[in-house]
Write a protein that holds these residues in place. Structure first.
Motif, PDB file in Angstrom:
ATOM      1  N   LEU A  46       0.837  -1.198   0.000  1.00 15.73           N
ATOM      2  CA  LEU A  46       0.000   0.000   0.000  1.00 15.73           C
ATOM      3  C   LEU A  46       0.871   1.247   0.000  1.00 15.73           C
ATOM      4  CD1 LEU A  46      -2.620  -1.106   2.693  1.00 15.73           C
ATOM      5  CD2 LEU A  46      -2.742  -1.395   0.210  1.00 15.73           C
ATOM      6  N   ALA A  47       0.717   2.084  -1.019  1.00 19.21           N
ATOM      7  CA  ALA A  47       1.496   3.309  -1.142  1.00 19.21           C
ATOM      8  C   ALA A  47       0.582   4.525  -1.125  1.00 19.21           C
ATOM      9  CB  ALA A  47       2.309   3.293  -2.434  1.00 19.21           C
ATOM     10  N   LEU A  48       1.095   5.608  -0.579  1.00 23.10           N
ATOM     11  CA  LEU A  48       0.373   6.873  -0.654  1.00 23.10           C
ATOM     12  C   LEU A  48       0.577   7.460  -2.040  1.00 23.10           C
ATOM     13  CD1 LEU A  48      -1.181   9.282   0.623  1.00 23.10           C
ATOM     14  CD2 LEU A  48       1.056  10.219   1.259  1.00 23.10           C
ATOM     15  N   ALA A  49      -0.513   7.728  -2.740  1.00 26.11           N
ATOM     16  CA  ALA A  49      -0.420   8.350  -4.060  1.00 26.11           C
ATOM     17  C   ALA A  49       0.086   9.785  -3.923  1.00 26.11           C
ATOM     18  CB  ALA A  49      -1.791   8.333  -4.740  1.00 26.11           C
ATOM     19  N   PRO A  50       0.782  10.286  -4.926  1.00 27.07           N
ATOM     20  CA  PRO A  50       1.252  11.678  -4.894  1.00 27.07           C
ATOM     21  C   PRO A  50       0.087  12.629  -5.126  1.00 27.07           C
ATOM     22  CG  PRO A  50       1.800  10.665  -6.996  1.00 27.07           C
ATOM     23  CD  PRO A  50       1.202   9.581  -6.155  1.00 27.07           C
ATOM     24  N   LEU A  51      -0.351  13.293  -4.078  1.00 25.19           N
ATOM     25  CA  LEU A  51      -1.568  14.100  -4.126  1.00 25.19           C
ATOM     26  C   LEU A  51      -1.275  15.593  -4.065  1.00 25.19           C
ATOM     27  CD1 LEU A  51      -3.789  12.005  -1.689  1.00 25.19           C
ATOM     28  CD2 LEU A  51      -4.097  12.223  -4.151  1.00 25.19           C
ATOM     29  N   THR A  52      -1.743  16.315  -5.057  1.00 25.76           N
ATOM     30  CA  THR A  52      -1.654  17.774  -5.025  1.00 25.76           C
ATOM     31  C   THR A  52      -2.363  18.282  -3.778  1.00 25.76           C
ATOM     32  OG1 THR A  52      -1.650  17.877  -7.436  1.00 25.76           O
ATOM     33  CG2 THR A  52      -2.230  19.890  -6.254  1.00 25.76           C
ATOM     34  N   ASN A  53      -1.683  19.166  -3.027  1.00 28.34           N
ATOM     35  CA  ASN A  53      -2.292  19.613  -1.769  1.00 28.34           C
ATOM     36  C   ASN A  53      -2.111  21.103  -1.485  1.00 28.34           C
ATOM     37  OD1 ASN A  53       0.320  19.871  -0.250  1.00 28.34           O
ATOM     38  ND2 ASN A  53       0.388  17.663  -0.624  1.00 28.34           N
ATOM     39  N   THR A  54      -1.329  21.803  -2.278  1.00 26.79           N
ATOM     40  CA  THR A  54      -1.136  23.267  -2.180  1.00 26.79           C
ATOM     41  C   THR A  54      -0.678  23.731  -0.802  1.00 26.79           C
ATOM     42  OG1 THR A  54      -3.457  23.841  -1.603  1.00 26.79           O
ATOM     43  CG2 THR A  54      -2.945  23.577  -3.928  1.00 26.79           C
ATOM     44  N   GLN A  55       0.038  22.888  -0.082  1.00 25.87           N
ATOM     45  CA  GLN A  55       0.415  23.217   1.298  1.00 25.87           C
ATOM     46  C   GLN A  55       1.838  23.737   1.438  1.00 25.87           C
ATOM     47  OE1 GLN A  55      -2.017  20.343   4.258  1.00 25.87           O
ATOM     48  NE2 GLN A  55      -0.614  19.233   2.937  1.00 25.87           N
ATOM     49  N   GLY A 109       0.905   5.942   9.776  1.00 23.06           N
ATOM     50  CA  GLY A 109      -0.278   5.104   9.599  1.00 23.06           C
ATOM     51  C   GLY A 109      -0.021   3.804   8.877  1.00 23.06           C
ATOM     52  N   GLY A 110       1.212   3.600   8.402  1.00 16.61           N
ATOM     53  CA  GLY A 110       1.571   2.293   7.869  1.00 16.61           C
ATOM     54  C   GLY A 110       1.735   2.176   6.373  1.00 16.61           C
ATOM     55  N   PHE A 111       1.646   3.258   5.637  1.00 19.00           N
ATOM     56  CA  PHE A 111       1.836   3.131   4.187  1.00 19.00           C
ATOM     57  C   PHE A 111       3.268   2.718   3.877  1.00 19.00           C
ATOM     58  CE2 PHE A 111      -2.066   5.602   4.167  1.00 19.00           C
ATOM     59  CZ  PHE A 111      -2.760   5.001   3.120  1.00 19.00           C
ATOM     60  N   GLY A 112       3.414   1.759   2.969  1.00 20.35           N
ATOM     61  CA  GLY A 112       4.727   1.213   2.647  1.00 20.35           C
ATOM     62  C   GLY A 112       5.603   2.183   1.881  1.00 20.35           C
ATOM     63  N   ILE A 113       4.992   3.032   1.073  1.00 26.47           N
ATOM     64  CA  ILE A 113       5.673   4.144   0.419  1.00 26.47           C
ATOM     65  C   ILE A 113       4.900   5.404   0.766  1.00 26.47           C
ATOM     66  CG2 ILE A 113       6.102   5.299  -1.798  1.00 26.47           C
ATOM     67  CD1 ILE A 113       6.763   2.642  -3.036  1.00 26.47           C
ATOM     68  N   THR A 114       5.607   6.422   1.199  1.00 25.57           N
ATOM     69  CA  THR A 114       5.005   7.729   1.401  1.00 25.57           C
ATOM     70  C   THR A 114       5.596   8.655   0.347  1.00 25.57           C
ATOM     71  OG1 THR A 114       4.778   7.325   3.781  1.00 25.57           O
ATOM     72  CG2 THR A 114       4.586   9.606   3.028  1.00 25.57           C
ATOM     73  N   MET A 115       4.780   9.023  -0.633  1.00 29.84           N
ATOM     74  CA  MET A 115       5.249   9.822  -1.757  1.00 29.84           C
ATOM     75  C   MET A 115       4.740  11.251  -1.651  1.00 29.84           C
ATOM     76  SD  MET A 115       4.966   9.088  -5.900  1.00 29.84           S
ATOM     77  CE  MET A 115       5.195   7.330  -5.642  1.00 29.84           C
ATOM     78  N   THR A 116       5.616  12.185  -1.918  1.00 32.07           N
ATOM     79  CA  THR A 116       5.235  13.588  -1.881  1.00 32.07           C
ATOM     80  C   THR A 116       4.307  13.922  -3.053  1.00 32.07           C
ATOM     81  OG1 THR A 116       6.999  14.432  -3.323  1.00 32.07           O
ATOM     82  CG2 THR A 116       7.527  14.153  -0.975  1.00 32.07           C
ATOM     83  N   ALA A 117       3.698  15.080  -2.957  1.00 34.59           N
ATOM     84  CA  ALA A 117       3.019  15.640  -4.123  1.00 34.59           C
ATOM     85  C   ALA A 117       4.069  15.956  -5.180  1.00 34.59           C
ATOM     86  CB  ALA A 117       2.280  16.915  -3.725  1.00 34.59           C
ATOM     87  N   ALA A 118       3.615  16.240  -6.392  1.00 27.98           N
ATOM     88  CA  ALA A 118       4.530  16.599  -7.471  1.00 27.98           C
ATOM     89  C   ALA A 118       5.425  17.754  -7.048  1.00 27.98           C
ATOM     90  CB  ALA A 118       3.721  16.991  -8.714  1.00 27.98           C
TER      91      ALA A 118
END
Length: 359
Positions: A20-29, A50-59
Protein backbone atom coordinates in the motif's frame (compact mmCIF):
# COMPACT_ATOMS: atom_id res chain seq x y z
CA UNK A 1 -5.46 -9.93 3.35
CA UNK A 2 -2.10 -11.58 4.12
CA UNK A 3 -0.68 -10.81 0.68
CA UNK A 4 -1.35 -7.09 1.22
CA UNK A 5 1.15 -7.13 4.06
CA UNK A 6 3.90 -9.11 2.35
CA UNK A 7 7.17 -7.30 1.78
CA UNK A 8 8.08 -6.23 -1.75
CA UNK A 9 11.69 -6.04 -2.87
CA UNK A 10 12.53 -3.69 -5.73
CA UNK A 11 15.39 -4.36 -8.18
CA UNK A 12 17.46 -1.63 -6.48
CA UNK A 13 17.28 -3.62 -3.24
CA UNK A 14 14.90 -1.31 -1.36
CA UNK A 15 12.16 -3.18 0.52
CA UNK A 16 8.57 -1.95 0.79
CA UNK A 17 7.00 -3.35 3.98
CA UNK A 18 3.56 -3.86 2.43
CA UNK A 19 1.68 -3.33 -0.85
CA UNK A 20 0.00 0.00 0.00
CA UNK A 21 1.50 3.31 -1.14
CA UNK A 22 0.37 6.87 -0.65
CA UNK A 23 -0.42 8.35 -4.06
CA UNK A 24 1.25 11.68 -4.89
CA UNK A 25 -1.57 14.10 -4.13
CA UNK A 26 -1.65 17.77 -5.02
CA UNK A 27 -2.29 19.61 -1.77
CA UNK A 28 -1.14 23.27 -2.18
CA UNK A 29 0.42 23.22 1.30
CA UNK A 30 4.01 24.17 0.48
CA UNK A 31 5.41 27.64 1.02
CA UNK A 32 5.46 30.17 -1.82
CA UNK A 33 9.18 29.56 -2.42
CA UNK A 34 8.63 25.81 -2.81
CA UNK A 35 9.93 24.87 0.61
CA UNK A 36 8.05 22.42 2.79
CA UNK A 37 5.62 23.82 5.32
CA UNK A 38 4.93 22.28 8.70
CA UNK A 39 1.40 21.56 7.41
CA UNK A 40 2.69 19.43 4.56
CA UNK A 41 5.19 17.63 6.74
CA UNK A 42 2.36 16.79 9.16
CA UNK A 43 0.14 15.45 6.35
CA UNK A 44 2.87 13.15 5.03
CA UNK A 45 4.23 12.14 8.44
CA UNK A 46 0.79 10.93 9.51
CA UNK A 47 0.56 8.65 6.45
CA UNK A 48 3.98 7.16 7.18
CA UNK A 49 2.98 6.65 10.80
CA UNK A 50 -0.28 5.10 9.60
CA UNK A 51 1.57 2.29 7.87
CA UNK A 52 1.84 3.13 4.19
CA UNK A 53 4.73 1.21 2.65
CA UNK A 54 5.67 4.14 0.42
CA UNK A 55 5.00 7.73 1.40
CA UNK A 56 5.25 9.82 -1.76
CA UNK A 57 5.23 13.59 -1.88
CA UNK A 58 3.02 15.64 -4.12
CA UNK A 59 4.53 16.60 -7.47
CA UNK A 60 7.71 18.57 -6.79
CA UNK A 61 8.74 20.90 -9.61
CA UNK A 62 12.32 20.67 -10.82
CA UNK A 63 12.42 24.19 -12.25
CA UNK A 64 10.73 27.35 -11.00
CA UNK A 65 9.27 27.89 -14.49
CA UNK A 66 7.68 24.44 -14.33
CA UNK A 67 5.42 25.16 -11.38
CA UNK A 68 1.92 23.88 -12.00
CA UNK A 69 -0.13 25.21 -9.09
CA UNK A 70 0.13 27.50 -6.04
CA UNK A 71 1.65 26.04 -2.89
CA UNK A 72 3.62 23.44 -4.84
CA UNK A 73 6.61 21.67 -3.37
CA UNK A 74 9.92 22.51 -5.02
CA UNK A 75 13.09 20.50 -5.51
CA UNK A 76 14.95 22.94 -7.77
CA UNK A 77 16.98 24.82 -5.18
CA UNK A 78 19.34 23.83 -2.37
CA UNK A 79 17.29 26.10 -0.12
CA UNK A 80 14.67 23.33 -0.22
CA UNK A 81 17.04 20.81 1.33
CA UNK A 82 16.42 21.62 4.98
CA UNK A 83 12.71 20.82 4.80
CA UNK A 84 13.26 17.81 2.56
CA UNK A 85 15.84 16.37 4.96
CA UNK A 86 13.45 16.79 7.88
CA UNK A 87 10.63 15.08 5.97
CA UNK A 88 12.75 12.17 4.72
CA UNK A 89 14.00 11.47 8.25
CA UNK A 90 10.44 11.44 9.67
CA UNK A 91 9.08 9.14 6.95
CA UNK A 92 11.93 6.65 7.12
CA UNK A 93 11.79 6.53 10.92
CA UNK A 94 8.35 4.95 10.54
CA UNK A 95 9.66 2.19 8.26
CA UNK A 96 8.07 3.69 5.15
CA UNK A 97 10.01 4.31 1.94
CA UNK A 98 10.36 8.05 1.29
CA UNK A 99 9.83 9.07 -2.35
CA UNK A 100 9.71 12.45 -4.11
CA UNK A 101 7.67 12.77 -7.29
CA UNK A 102 9.59 14.89 -9.81
CA UNK A 103 7.51 17.17 -12.02
CA UNK A 104 7.48 19.99 -14.55
CA UNK A 105 4.09 21.26 -15.73
CA UNK A 106 5.25 22.47 -19.15
CA UNK A 107 2.41 24.14 -21.02
CA UNK A 108 0.19 23.61 -17.97
CA UNK A 109 2.22 26.12 -15.94
CA UNK A 110 -0.03 29.17 -15.38
CA UNK A 111 1.66 32.27 -16.75
CA UNK A 112 0.31 34.37 -13.89
CA UNK A 113 2.00 31.97 -11.45
CA UNK A 114 5.45 31.62 -13.04
CA UNK A 115 5.66 35.17 -14.40
CA UNK A 116 6.61 34.16 -17.92
CA UNK A 117 5.31 32.26 -20.93
CA UNK A 118 5.08 28.52 -20.21
CA UNK A 119 7.18 26.12 -22.25
CA UNK A 120 6.31 22.98 -24.17
CA UNK A 121 7.93 20.56 -26.61
CA UNK A 122 6.41 22.62 -29.43
CA UNK A 123 4.69 26.00 -29.57
CA UNK A 124 1.03 25.86 -28.52
CA UNK A 125 -1.31 28.68 -29.44
CA UNK A 126 -4.09 27.07 -27.41
CA UNK A 127 -2.01 27.15 -24.21
CA UNK A 128 -0.01 30.27 -25.11
CA UNK A 129 3.18 28.27 -24.68
CA UNK A 130 6.48 28.56 -26.52
CA UNK A 131 8.49 25.65 -27.79
CA UNK A 132 11.73 24.68 -26.08
CA UNK A 133 14.98 25.18 -27.96
CA UNK A 134 17.28 22.19 -28.38
CA UNK A 135 19.52 23.51 -25.64
CA UNK A 136 16.56 24.02 -23.31
CA UNK A 137 15.51 20.39 -23.79
CA UNK A 138 18.99 19.37 -22.64
CA UNK A 139 18.60 21.69 -19.64
CA UNK A 140 15.18 20.20 -18.85
CA UNK A 141 16.69 16.72 -18.75
CA UNK A 142 19.40 18.02 -16.43
CA UNK A 143 16.81 19.66 -14.17
CA UNK A 144 15.12 16.30 -13.56
CA UNK A 145 18.44 14.54 -12.92
CA UNK A 146 19.56 17.29 -10.53
CA UNK A 147 16.19 17.10 -8.78
CA UNK A 148 16.77 13.41 -8.18
CA UNK A 149 20.26 14.09 -6.86
CA UNK A 150 18.83 16.69 -4.49
CA UNK A 151 16.20 14.22 -3.26
CA UNK A 152 18.93 11.66 -2.63
CA UNK A 153 21.06 14.24 -0.80
CA UNK A 154 18.06 14.96 1.41
CA UNK A 155 17.88 11.31 2.40
CA UNK A 156 14.96 10.10 0.28
CA UNK A 157 14.95 6.48 -0.83
CA UNK A 158 14.03 7.41 -4.38
CA UNK A 159 11.97 9.40 -6.86
CA UNK A 160 9.12 8.92 -9.28
CA UNK A 161 9.14 10.72 -12.64
CA UNK A 162 5.76 12.30 -13.41
CA UNK A 163 5.32 11.34 -17.07
CA UNK A 164 1.52 11.52 -16.93
CA UNK A 165 -1.43 13.95 -16.93
CA UNK A 166 -0.14 16.05 -19.83
CA UNK A 167 2.77 17.49 -17.86
CA UNK A 168 5.99 18.06 -19.74
CA UNK A 169 7.34 14.50 -20.07
CA UNK A 170 3.87 13.36 -21.11
CA UNK A 171 3.78 16.26 -23.58
CA UNK A 172 6.98 14.97 -25.16
CA UNK A 173 5.48 11.47 -25.41
CA UNK A 174 2.31 12.85 -27.02
CA UNK A 175 2.02 12.97 -30.80
CA UNK A 176 -0.52 15.76 -30.31
CA UNK A 177 1.67 18.12 -28.30
CA UNK A 178 5.09 17.14 -29.63
CA UNK A 179 5.59 18.38 -33.19
CA UNK A 180 9.37 18.66 -33.02
CA UNK A 181 11.53 17.75 -36.01
CA UNK A 182 14.78 17.06 -34.13
CA UNK A 183 15.77 13.89 -32.25
CA UNK A 184 13.10 14.61 -29.61
CA UNK A 185 10.14 14.51 -31.99
CA UNK A 186 8.57 12.40 -34.72
CA UNK A 187 8.72 8.68 -33.97
CA UNK A 188 7.74 7.28 -30.58
CA UNK A 189 11.39 6.41 -30.03
CA UNK A 190 12.30 10.07 -30.47
CA UNK A 191 9.34 11.38 -28.47
CA UNK A 192 10.29 9.14 -25.55
CA UNK A 193 13.95 10.14 -25.68
CA UNK A 194 13.59 12.80 -22.98
CA UNK A 195 12.08 10.25 -20.58
CA UNK A 196 14.79 7.67 -21.21
CA UNK A 197 17.62 10.21 -21.07
CA UNK A 198 16.35 11.36 -17.67
CA UNK A 199 16.14 7.78 -16.43
CA UNK A 200 19.65 6.94 -17.61
CA UNK A 201 21.04 10.12 -16.08
CA UNK A 202 19.41 9.46 -12.71
CA UNK A 203 20.62 5.89 -12.64
CA UNK A 204 24.17 6.92 -13.53
CA UNK A 205 24.36 9.76 -11.00
CA UNK A 206 22.23 8.43 -8.14
CA UNK A 207 23.41 4.84 -8.27
CA UNK A 208 21.88 1.41 -8.66
CA UNK A 209 20.53 1.36 -5.08
CA UNK A 210 18.35 4.45 -5.59
CA UNK A 211 14.63 3.71 -6.05
CA UNK A 212 13.40 4.97 -9.43
CA UNK A 213 9.84 4.84 -10.71
CA UNK A 214 7.82 6.30 -13.58
CA UNK A 215 4.18 7.41 -13.58
CA UNK A 216 2.68 6.88 -17.02
CA UNK A 217 -0.58 7.96 -18.63
CA UNK A 218 -2.00 5.00 -20.59
CA UNK A 219 -4.39 7.05 -22.76
CA UNK A 220 -5.70 10.63 -23.25
CA UNK A 221 -3.67 13.80 -23.87
CA UNK A 222 -2.60 12.56 -27.27
CA UNK A 223 -1.31 9.29 -25.80
CA UNK A 224 -2.57 6.21 -27.61
CA UNK A 225 -2.82 3.05 -25.51
CA UNK A 226 -0.75 1.04 -27.99
CA UNK A 227 2.06 3.61 -27.73
CA UNK A 228 1.83 3.60 -23.93
CA UNK A 229 2.17 -0.18 -24.01
CA UNK A 230 5.17 0.12 -26.32
CA UNK A 231 6.79 2.63 -23.95
CA UNK A 232 6.15 0.30 -21.01
CA UNK A 233 7.78 -2.58 -22.90
CA UNK A 234 10.94 -0.56 -23.46
CA UNK A 235 10.98 0.53 -19.82
CA UNK A 236 10.85 -3.13 -18.80
CA UNK A 237 13.43 -4.20 -21.37
CA UNK A 238 15.96 -1.54 -20.40
CA UNK A 239 15.73 -2.57 -16.72
CA UNK A 240 16.79 0.87 -15.46
CA UNK A 241 13.69 1.55 -13.33
CA UNK A 242 12.29 -0.19 -10.26
CA UNK A 243 8.58 0.33 -10.79
CA UNK A 244 6.03 1.58 -13.30
CA UNK A 245 2.97 3.39 -11.97
CA UNK A 246 -0.04 3.43 -14.31
CA UNK A 247 -2.33 6.41 -13.70
CA UNK A 248 -5.53 4.66 -14.72
CA UNK A 249 -8.05 7.00 -13.01
CA UNK A 250 -10.16 3.87 -12.50
CA UNK A 251 -8.48 0.48 -12.12
CA UNK A 252 -11.65 -1.26 -13.34
CA UNK A 253 -12.08 0.69 -16.58
CA UNK A 254 -11.78 -0.57 -20.13
CA UNK A 255 -9.75 1.33 -22.74
CA UNK A 256 -11.21 4.34 -24.50
CA UNK A 257 -10.11 2.87 -27.84
CA UNK A 258 -13.10 0.77 -28.95
CA UNK A 259 -10.85 -1.61 -30.87
CA UNK A 260 -9.13 -2.56 -27.60
CA UNK A 261 -12.22 -2.84 -25.41
CA UNK A 262 -13.59 -6.08 -23.97
CA UNK A 263 -10.94 -6.33 -21.26
CA UNK A 264 -9.61 -4.15 -18.44
CA UNK A 265 -7.16 -1.41 -19.36
CA UNK A 266 -4.65 -2.60 -16.76
CA UNK A 267 -4.55 -6.08 -18.31
CA UNK A 268 -2.54 -4.68 -21.23
CA UNK A 269 0.24 -3.86 -18.77
CA UNK A 270 0.01 -6.78 -16.34
CA UNK A 271 0.46 -9.22 -19.24
CA UNK A 272 3.82 -7.72 -20.25
CA UNK A 273 7.05 -9.46 -19.30
CA UNK A 274 8.47 -7.08 -16.72
CA UNK A 275 11.03 -9.30 -15.04
CA UNK A 276 11.82 -8.00 -11.54
CA UNK A 277 10.40 -4.52 -12.20
CA UNK A 278 7.28 -3.84 -10.14
CA UNK A 279 3.95 -2.63 -11.50
CA UNK A 280 1.47 -0.44 -9.67
CA UNK A 281 -1.59 1.66 -10.43
CA UNK A 282 -3.86 4.30 -8.98
CA UNK A 283 -7.51 5.04 -9.64
CA UNK A 284 -10.47 4.49 -7.34
CA UNK A 285 -8.65 2.03 -5.08
CA UNK A 286 -10.77 2.49 -2.00
CA UNK A 287 -11.97 -0.67 -0.29
CA UNK A 288 -10.11 -3.82 0.76
CA UNK A 289 -11.92 -5.52 -2.12
CA UNK A 290 -10.41 -2.98 -4.53
CA UNK A 291 -6.95 -3.71 -3.17
CA UNK A 292 -7.42 -7.46 -3.53
CA UNK A 293 -8.74 -7.01 -7.07
CA UNK A 294 -5.62 -5.09 -8.07
CA UNK A 295 -3.19 -7.57 -6.56
CA UNK A 296 -5.04 -10.56 -8.01
CA UNK A 297 -5.06 -8.81 -11.40
CA UNK A 298 -1.27 -8.82 -11.37
CA UNK A 299 -0.19 -5.54 -9.76
CA UNK A 300 2.60 -5.65 -7.21
CA UNK A 301 1.28 -2.74 -5.14
CA UNK A 302 -1.39 -0.05 -5.27
CA UNK A 303 -1.40 3.70 -4.75
CA UNK A 304 -4.19 5.17 -2.66
CA UNK A 305 -5.35 8.77 -2.81
CA UNK A 306 -8.78 9.72 -1.49
CA UNK A 307 -8.88 6.70 0.82
CA UNK A 308 -5.59 7.88 2.36
CA UNK A 309 -7.07 11.34 2.84
CA UNK A 310 -9.95 9.85 4.81
CA UNK A 311 -7.81 7.46 6.85
CA UNK A 312 -4.21 8.44 7.58
CA UNK A 313 -3.77 4.98 9.11
CA UNK A 314 -5.62 2.93 6.49
CA UNK A 315 -2.92 0.20 6.40
CA UNK A 316 -2.88 -0.11 10.18
CA UNK A 317 -6.67 -0.30 10.35
CA UNK A 318 -6.77 -2.95 7.63
CA UNK A 319 -4.00 -4.99 9.21
CA UNK A 320 -5.82 -5.11 12.54
CA UNK A 321 -9.21 -5.85 10.97
CA UNK A 322 -9.57 -7.60 7.60
CA UNK A 323 -13.23 -6.58 7.66
CA UNK A 324 -12.37 -2.89 7.89
CA UNK A 325 -14.89 -0.69 6.07
CA UNK A 326 -13.50 2.76 5.16
CA UNK A 327 -15.54 5.88 5.69
CA UNK A 328 -17.42 7.40 2.79
CA UNK A 329 -17.67 11.00 1.66
CA UNK A 330 -18.88 13.56 2.36
CA UNK A 331 -17.04 14.23 5.60
CA UNK A 332 -16.75 17.39 7.66
CA UNK A 333 -13.87 19.86 7.61
CA UNK A 334 -13.19 18.98 11.24
CA UNK A 335 -12.87 15.32 10.26
CA UNK A 336 -10.29 16.16 7.61
CA UNK A 337 -8.40 18.46 9.95
CA UNK A 338 -8.14 15.57 12.41
CA UNK A 339 -6.78 13.41 9.57
CA UNK A 340 -3.92 15.84 9.02
CA UNK A 341 -5.19 17.96 6.13
CA UNK A 342 -4.63 21.68 6.55
CA UNK A 343 -7.21 24.38 5.84
CA UNK A 344 -5.41 25.08 2.55
CA UNK A 345 -5.57 21.45 1.52
CA UNK A 346 -9.23 21.19 2.47
CA UNK A 347 -10.06 24.32 0.45
CA UNK A 348 -8.29 22.78 -2.55
CA UNK A 349 -10.17 19.49 -2.14
CA UNK A 350 -13.48 21.34 -1.90
CA UNK A 351 -12.72 23.17 -5.12
CA UNK A 352 -11.80 19.99 -6.99
CA UNK A 353 -14.46 17.67 -5.55
CA UNK A 354 -17.40 19.63 -4.07
CA UNK A 355 -19.06 16.42 -2.90
CA UNK A 356 -16.06 15.54 -0.70
CA UNK A 357 -16.85 17.94 2.13
CA UNK A 358 -20.14 18.05 4.00
CA UNK A 359 -21.88 21.41 3.91
Amino acid sequence: MENVFEELKFPCGKIMPNRLALAPLTNTQSNADGSLSDEEIKWLAMRAEGGFGITMTAAAHVNSAGQGFPGQLGVFNDDHLAGLKKLAKIIKAQGSLAVVQLHHAGLRSPRELIGEMPVAPSPSEKFSARGLSHGEVKSLIEDFITGAERAKAAGFDGVELHAAHNYIICQFLSSEFNQRTDEYGGSLQNRSRVLFDIITGIRERCGKEFLLGVRLTPERHGIELEEAIATAKVLFEKKEIDFLDISAWNVYKEPVDEALQGRRLLSYFTELDRGAICLSAAGKVYTPEDINYCLEAGLDFVLMGRAAMLHHNYPALLKSDSGFVPNRIPVSRDYLLAEGLSERFIDYVGGQWPDFIAS
